[in-house]
Design a protein around this motif. Structure first.
Motif, PDB file in Angstrom:
ATOM      1  N   ILE A 157      57.316 -45.659  48.725  1.00  0.00           N
ATOM      2  CA  ILE A 157      56.577 -44.733  49.593  1.00  0.00           C
ATOM      3  C   ILE A 157      56.215 -43.473  48.821  1.00  0.00           C
ATOM      4  O   ILE A 157      55.079 -42.997  48.868  1.00  0.00           O
ATOM      5  CB  ILE A 157      57.382 -44.406  50.865  1.00  0.00           C
ATOM      6  CG1 ILE A 157      57.467 -45.641  51.765  1.00  0.00           C
ATOM      7  CG2 ILE A 157      56.763 -43.231  51.614  1.00  0.00           C
ATOM      8  CD1 ILE A 157      58.447 -45.513  52.923  1.00  0.00           C
ATOM      9  N   GLU A 158      57.191 -42.907  48.102  1.00  0.00           N
ATOM     10  CA  GLU A 158      56.948 -41.688  47.316  1.00  0.00           C
ATOM     11  C   GLU A 158      55.868 -41.921  46.249  1.00  0.00           C
ATOM     12  O   GLU A 158      54.965 -41.097  46.085  1.00  0.00           O
ATOM     13  CB  GLU A 158      58.244 -41.215  46.644  1.00  0.00           C
ATOM     14  CG  GLU A 158      59.309 -40.740  47.590  1.00  0.00           C
ATOM     15  CD  GLU A 158      59.040 -39.384  48.215  1.00  0.00           C
ATOM     16  OE1 GLU A 158      58.169 -38.644  47.720  1.00  0.00           O
ATOM     17  OE2 GLU A 158      59.707 -39.070  49.211  1.00  0.00           O
ATOM     18  N   GLU A 215      53.517 -44.226  46.195  1.00  0.00           N
ATOM     19  CA  GLU A 215      52.221 -44.476  46.828  1.00  0.00           C
ATOM     20  C   GLU A 215      51.632 -43.171  47.345  1.00  0.00           C
ATOM     21  O   GLU A 215      50.431 -42.954  47.274  1.00  0.00           O
ATOM     22  CB  GLU A 215      52.422 -45.449  47.976  1.00  0.00           C
ATOM     23  CG  GLU A 215      51.548 -46.650  48.111  1.00  0.00           C
ATOM     24  CD  GLU A 215      50.546 -46.993  47.061  1.00  0.00           C
ATOM     25  OE1 GLU A 215      49.335 -46.864  47.329  1.00  0.00           O
ATOM     26  OE2 GLU A 215      50.923 -47.434  45.982  1.00  0.00           O
ATOM     27  N   TYR A 216      52.483 -42.281  47.841  1.00  0.00           N
ATOM     28  CA  TYR A 216      52.006 -40.984  48.327  1.00  0.00           C
ATOM     29  C   TYR A 216      51.441 -40.158  47.168  1.00  0.00           C
ATOM     30  O   TYR A 216      50.438 -39.458  47.341  1.00  0.00           O
ATOM     31  CB  TYR A 216      53.128 -40.219  49.033  1.00  0.00           C
ATOM     32  CG  TYR A 216      52.694 -38.858  49.494  1.00  0.00           C
ATOM     33  CD1 TYR A 216      51.839 -38.718  50.583  1.00  0.00           C
ATOM     34  CD2 TYR A 216      53.108 -37.714  48.830  1.00  0.00           C
ATOM     35  CE1 TYR A 216      51.417 -37.465  51.005  1.00  0.00           C
ATOM     36  CE2 TYR A 216      52.689 -36.469  49.238  1.00  0.00           C
ATOM     37  CZ  TYR A 216      51.844 -36.349  50.321  1.00  0.00           C
ATOM     38  OH  TYR A 216      51.421 -35.102  50.724  1.00  0.00           O
ATOM     39  N   GLU A 217      52.067 -40.229  46.020  1.00  0.00           N
ATOM     40  CA  GLU A 217      51.542 -39.502  44.862  1.00  0.00           C
ATOM     41  C   GLU A 217      50.162 -40.017  44.475  1.00  0.00           C
ATOM     42  O   GLU A 217      49.317 -39.263  44.018  1.00  0.00           O
ATOM     43  CB  GLU A 217      52.500 -39.616  43.665  1.00  0.00           C
ATOM     44  CG  GLU A 217      53.770 -38.814  43.838  1.00  0.00           C
ATOM     45  CD  GLU A 217      53.498 -37.345  44.120  1.00  0.00           C
ATOM     46  OE1 GLU A 217      52.669 -36.721  43.423  1.00  0.00           O
ATOM     47  OE2 GLU A 217      54.123 -36.805  45.061  1.00  0.00           O
ATOM     48  N   ASP A 238      48.088 -41.588  46.736  1.00  0.00           N
ATOM     49  CA  ASP A 238      47.197 -41.438  47.885  1.00  0.00           C
ATOM     50  C   ASP A 238      47.788 -40.416  48.853  1.00  0.00           C
ATOM     51  O   ASP A 238      48.606 -40.753  49.709  1.00  0.00           O
ATOM     52  CB  ASP A 238      47.017 -42.797  48.577  1.00  0.00           C
ATOM     53  CG  ASP A 238      46.100 -42.737  49.785  1.00  0.00           C
ATOM     54  OD1 ASP A 238      45.602 -41.651  50.128  1.00  0.00           O
ATOM     55  OD2 ASP A 238      45.900 -43.794  50.411  1.00  0.00           O
ATOM     56  N   LYS A 239      47.384 -39.157  48.697  1.00  0.00           N
ATOM     57  CA  LYS A 239      47.939 -38.056  49.491  1.00  0.00           C
ATOM     58  C   LYS A 239      47.571 -38.134  50.971  1.00  0.00           C
ATOM     59  O   LYS A 239      48.075 -37.367  51.770  1.00  0.00           O
ATOM     60  CB  LYS A 239      47.487 -36.695  48.927  1.00  0.00           C
ATOM     61  CG  LYS A 239      47.978 -36.419  47.535  1.00  0.00           C
ATOM     62  CD  LYS A 239      49.449 -36.129  47.519  1.00  0.00           C
ATOM     63  CE  LYS A 239      49.866 -35.676  46.118  1.00  0.00           C
ATOM     64  NZ  LYS A 239      51.257 -35.401  46.017  1.00  0.00           N
ATOM     65  N   LEU A 250      48.287 -40.663  52.837  1.00  0.00           N
ATOM     66  CA  LEU A 250      49.345 -41.414  53.516  1.00  0.00           C
ATOM     67  C   LEU A 250      50.235 -40.469  54.311  1.00  0.00           C
ATOM     68  O   LEU A 250      50.504 -39.351  53.876  1.00  0.00           O
ATOM     69  CB  LEU A 250      50.224 -42.157  52.507  1.00  0.00           C
ATOM     70  CG  LEU A 250      49.682 -43.424  51.899  1.00  0.00           C
ATOM     71  CD1 LEU A 250      50.682 -43.972  50.885  1.00  0.00           C
ATOM     72  CD2 LEU A 250      49.394 -44.458  52.959  1.00  0.00           C
ATOM     73  N   ASP A 251      50.707 -40.914  55.430  1.00  0.00           N
ATOM     74  CA  ASP A 251      51.643 -40.122  56.225  1.00  0.00           C
ATOM     75  C   ASP A 251      53.059 -40.460  55.752  1.00  0.00           C
ATOM     76  O   ASP A 251      53.788 -41.225  56.389  1.00  0.00           O
ATOM     77  CB  ASP A 251      51.458 -40.419  57.713  1.00  0.00           C
ATOM     78  CG  ASP A 251      52.214 -39.449  58.591  1.00  0.00           C
ATOM     79  OD1 ASP A 251      53.098 -38.721  58.067  1.00  0.00           O
ATOM     80  OD2 ASP A 251      51.946 -39.422  59.808  1.00  0.00           O
ATOM     81  N   LYS A 252      53.415 -39.873  54.635  1.00  0.00           N
ATOM     82  CA  LYS A 252      54.700 -40.148  53.997  1.00  0.00           C
ATOM     83  C   LYS A 252      55.869 -39.860  54.929  1.00  0.00           C
ATOM     84  O   LYS A 252      56.805 -40.663  55.028  1.00  0.00           O
ATOM     85  CB  LYS A 252      54.830 -39.325  52.712  1.00  0.00           C
ATOM     86  CG  LYS A 252      56.162 -39.487  52.010  1.00  0.00           C
ATOM     87  CD  LYS A 252      56.244 -38.677  50.747  1.00  0.00           C
ATOM     88  CE  LYS A 252      56.525 -37.235  51.080  1.00  0.00           C
ATOM     89  NZ  LYS A 252      56.893 -36.428  49.921  1.00  0.00           N
TER      90      LYS A 252
END
Length: 119
Positions: free
Chosen positions: A38-39, A41-43, A45-46, A48-50
């Motif tokens: 998750i972390e 993927e968030y980096e 694609d900002k 994303l609702d991490k």
């Protein structure tokens, strides 16, 4: 809001990867591996609702995640079906973090039509 297919694809890949990683029973365990995914993927694609994804993941214990995997490998159809039902529930909880979107397209002659994927 325009439908961002790249974002939806990214989220779909993320969810699928997390579901596969749930099978990880060695250190650091399924939760940590899923959090790392998750972390990462968030980096990438900002949008994303991490926080939502992490909160939904937190609702499941490591034992529950391992139980799903063990059930999917079980010898009886009933055990496999029960595990599949749990897996579907887990996937739905994570998918709830993906915002519903609509897209607007131009239709001749110059009118617009709004398409909502939820309807």
């Amino acid at each position: 809001m325009a439908l961002d297919l790249d974002h939806l694809f990214s989220v779909s890949v993320l969810l699928a990867t997390i579901l596969v990683v749930v099978g990880c029973t060695s250190d650091p365990g399924p939760r940590q591996v899923a959090q790392d995914i998750i972390e990462a993927e968030y980096e990438r694609d900002k949008t994303l609702d991490k926080d939502c994804l992490l909160a939904r993941l937190k609702e499941w214990t490591d034992d529950e995640l391992r139980e799903i995997v063990a059930g999917l490998d079980a010898s009886t159809p009933d055990e496999r079906q029960a595990a599949q039902d749990q897996l579907d529930e887990f996937e739905a909880s994570l998918a709830g973090c993906v915002p519903t979107t609509s897209t607007t397209t131009t239709s001749p002659p110059g009118g617009t039509t709004t398409i909502n994927p939820d309807n």
